[in-house]
Design an enzyme around this catalytic site. Structure first.
Site, PDB file in Angstrom:
ATOM      1  N   GLU A 142      49.287  43.432  61.975  1.00  0.00           N
ATOM      2  CA  GLU A 142      48.825  43.852  60.643  1.00  0.00           C
ATOM      3  C   GLU A 142      49.201  45.192  60.509  1.00  0.00           C
ATOM      4  O   GLU A 142      49.370  45.725  59.237  1.00  0.00           O
ATOM      5  CB  GLU A 142      47.333  43.411  60.419  1.00  0.00           C
ATOM      6  CG  GLU A 142      46.979  41.923  60.465  1.00  0.00           C
ATOM      7  CD  GLU A 142      45.520  41.894  60.269  1.00  0.00           C
ATOM      8  OE1 GLU A 142      45.133  41.400  59.042  1.00  0.00           O
ATOM      9  OE2 GLU A 142      44.894  41.814  61.188  1.00  0.00           O
ATOM     10  N   LYS A 169      42.479  41.598  50.607  1.00  0.00           N
ATOM     11  CA  LYS A 169      43.909  41.812  51.390  1.00  0.00           C
ATOM     12  C   LYS A 169      44.594  40.553  50.651  1.00  0.00           C
ATOM     13  O   LYS A 169      44.173  39.415  51.006  1.00  0.00           O
ATOM     14  CB  LYS A 169      43.456  41.586  52.912  1.00  0.00           C
ATOM     15  CG  LYS A 169      44.730  41.329  53.640  1.00  0.00           C
ATOM     16  CD  LYS A 169      44.444  41.073  55.073  1.00  0.00           C
ATOM     17  CE  LYS A 169      43.936  42.570  56.001  1.00  0.00           C
ATOM     18  NZ  LYS A 169      43.887  42.472  57.177  1.00  0.00           N
TER      19      LYS A 169
END
Length: 122
Positions: A21, A98
């Site tokens: 990520e 997100k």
């Protein structure tokens, strides 16, 4: 009470617990609600009598550049920075989404929402 909103601010950033990520990144959507007195600006038509949306947007972008493992941590930082620069704000609500969390299944996103009341009564 008067309110200012910045809605669906889309920023590409690198946050998360998983190492990938922090390499790949994804888009985040931020929504901010600010409570402050806007009546002086409503009368004066002077930017100095209000909270600049551009300044709030700049804080969002600056804080999104600093990596965090947790959206909660990121959100706390953003709220602190906004209130530090604009202590006249009595309440801040921030939602961070997100858009592509690394989880099974299909979803629009995973979000957190933080609220902080800075009024003297709390």
């Amino acid at each position: 009470m008067s309110k200012i909103y910045l809605e669906d601010v889309k920023i590409y950033a690198y946050h998360g617990v998983l190492p990938e990520e922090n390499i790949v990144g994804t888009y985040y959507i931020l929504n901010v609600e600010l409570h402050t007195d806007l009546w002086k600006a409503a009368i004066s038509d002077d930017l100095n009598d209000t909270i600049s949306y551009a300044d709030i947007n700049e804080i969002l972008h600056d804080e999104m550049k600093i990596k965090s493992k947790l959206l909660e941590h990121l959100g706390g930082r953003i709220i602190s920075k906004i209130h530090e620069k604009f202590p006249e704000i009595s309440y801040i609500k921030l939602k961070i989404t997100k858009t592509a969390p690394p989880m099974k299944g299909e979803m629009k996103g995973a979000s957190i929402e933080l609220e902080k009341n800075f009024s003297a009564n709390n």
